[in-house]
Enzyme design. Structure first.
Site, short mmCIF file in Angstrom:
data_model
loop_
_atom_site.label_atom_id
_atom_site.label_comp_id
_atom_site.label_asym_id
_atom_site.label_seq_id
_atom_site.Cartn_x
_atom_site.Cartn_y
_atom_site.Cartn_z
N SER A 25 4.90 7.05 1.99
CA SER A 25 5.43 5.56 2.50
C SER A 25 4.53 4.66 1.67
CB SER A 25 5.13 5.47 4.16
OG SER A 25 5.47 6.44 4.75
N ASN A 47 0.55 -1.22 0.18
CA ASN A 47 0.14 -0.08 0.18
C ASN A 47 0.84 1.30 -0.12
OD1 ASN A 47 -2.52 1.53 -0.08
ND2 ASN A 47 -2.04 1.83 2.43
N HIS A 67 0.71 5.14 1.24
CA HIS A 67 0.25 6.36 2.05
C HIS A 67 0.86 7.73 1.96
CE1 HIS A 67 -2.58 7.65 5.36
NE2 HIS A 67 -1.26 7.79 6.10
N ASP A 75 -2.99 1.24 7.80
CA ASP A 75 -1.78 2.21 7.53
C ASP A 75 -0.67 2.03 8.65
OD1 ASP A 75 -4.09 5.08 6.84
OD2 ASP A 75 -3.27 3.20 5.44
C1 GRF Z 1 -2.63 8.95 -3.38
O1 GRF Z 1 -2.56 10.20 -2.86
C2 GRF Z 1 -2.20 7.82 -2.31
O2 GRF Z 1 -1.21 8.14 -1.44
C3 GRF Z 1 -3.78 7.76 -1.64
O3 GRF Z 1 -4.68 8.28 -2.43
C4 GRF Z 1 -4.22 8.83 -3.34
C5 GRF Z 1 -4.91 8.23 -4.82
O4 GRF Z 1 -4.37 8.78 -5.92
N1 GRF Z 1 -3.80 6.48 -0.95
P1 GRF Z 1 -4.49 8.15 -7.29
O5 GRF Z 1 -5.82 7.35 -7.38
O6 GRF Z 1 -3.63 7.01 -7.33
O7 GRF Z 1 -4.49 9.26 -8.17
#
Ligand code: GRF
Length: 203
Positions: free
Chosen positions: A135, A106, A108, A144
């Site tokens: 991260s 994942n 984050h 997370d």
């Molecule tokens: C990203 O900022 C990611 O870190 C968070 O949600 C956003 C997803 O953006 N989990 P995308 O859908 O990849 O444009």
């Protein structure tokens, strides 16, 4: 290795991964993209790249367990080696997460363990932090909270807004995720009992 990417929104991280995995020497292939929202633009991105997609509409699932059961069935059909959450905004049940321990990543938008959860850019600004970042971690039962594999830092500027910060963090995401996924597909990253190992060395 076979990769399935799960997304919920615009899919800019998915796009970065599609472009990276297209490189001839990339040691993995995205075999499917899954979304929990029928209208997610991530589905459009996958379709443009001729990658099969599936949708499990969580508003039509009568429980978190039922959603996860449908997702599990789809994943068994594709039988991926790694699941990549890229802006996937669903909390997965512990049983589901355990089934893919060590094979689910994942991303984050914070320097974990700081700022788990949502609205990280706004919270960083409110706290007056001077650094922020992204991260990438293994997914475990703790939201997370899984063992961190890699991070990238950015400086917070005095005139930053949540939007300008998000823009710079996303640039780092799009740089870092393809690198980490390549390492994982090359077998260089493992989740062992006592943490993340890179080339056999505990991080
Ligand atoms: C990203 O900022 C990611 O870190 C968070 O949600 C956003 C997803 O953006 N989990 P995308 O859908 O990849 O444009």
């Amino acid at each position: 290795p076979k990769i399935v990417v799960l997304a919920s929104g615009s899919g800019t991280n998915l796009q970065a991964l599609i472009e990276a995995t297209r490189e001839r020497d990339f040691p993995g292939e995205i075999i499917a993209v899954g979304c929990n929202r029928p209208g997610a633009f991530a589905l459009e991105r996958a379709a443009q790249a001729n990658i099969p997609t599936f949708v499990i509409d969580h508003t039509k699932s009568d429980s978190r367990e039922a959603f996860d059961a449908s997702l599990m069935a789809e994943l068994h059909r594709h039988n991926p080696d790694v699941i990549v959450l890229a802006g996937f905004m669903r909390i997965l049940t512990p049983d589901f997460v355990r089934a893919f321990r060590g094979r689910m990543l994942n991303i984050h938008p914070s320097l974990l363990p700081a700022y788990t959860g949502l609205n990280t850019h706004k919270r960083v600004l409110e706290a007056g932090d001077k650094v922020h970042g992204v991260s990438i971690h293994f997914v475990t039962e703790e939201l997370d909270g899984g063992p961190v594999i890699a991070q990238s830092e950015i400086a917070v500027n005095p005139d930053d807004t949540p939007e300008t910060l998000a823009e710079r963090v996303q640039q780092q995401e799009h740089m870092l995720y393809p690198i980490v996924l390549r390492w994982f597909c090359e077998g260089r990253i493992q989740l062992s009992a006592n943490g993340v190992q890179f080339d056999g060395t505990l991080l």
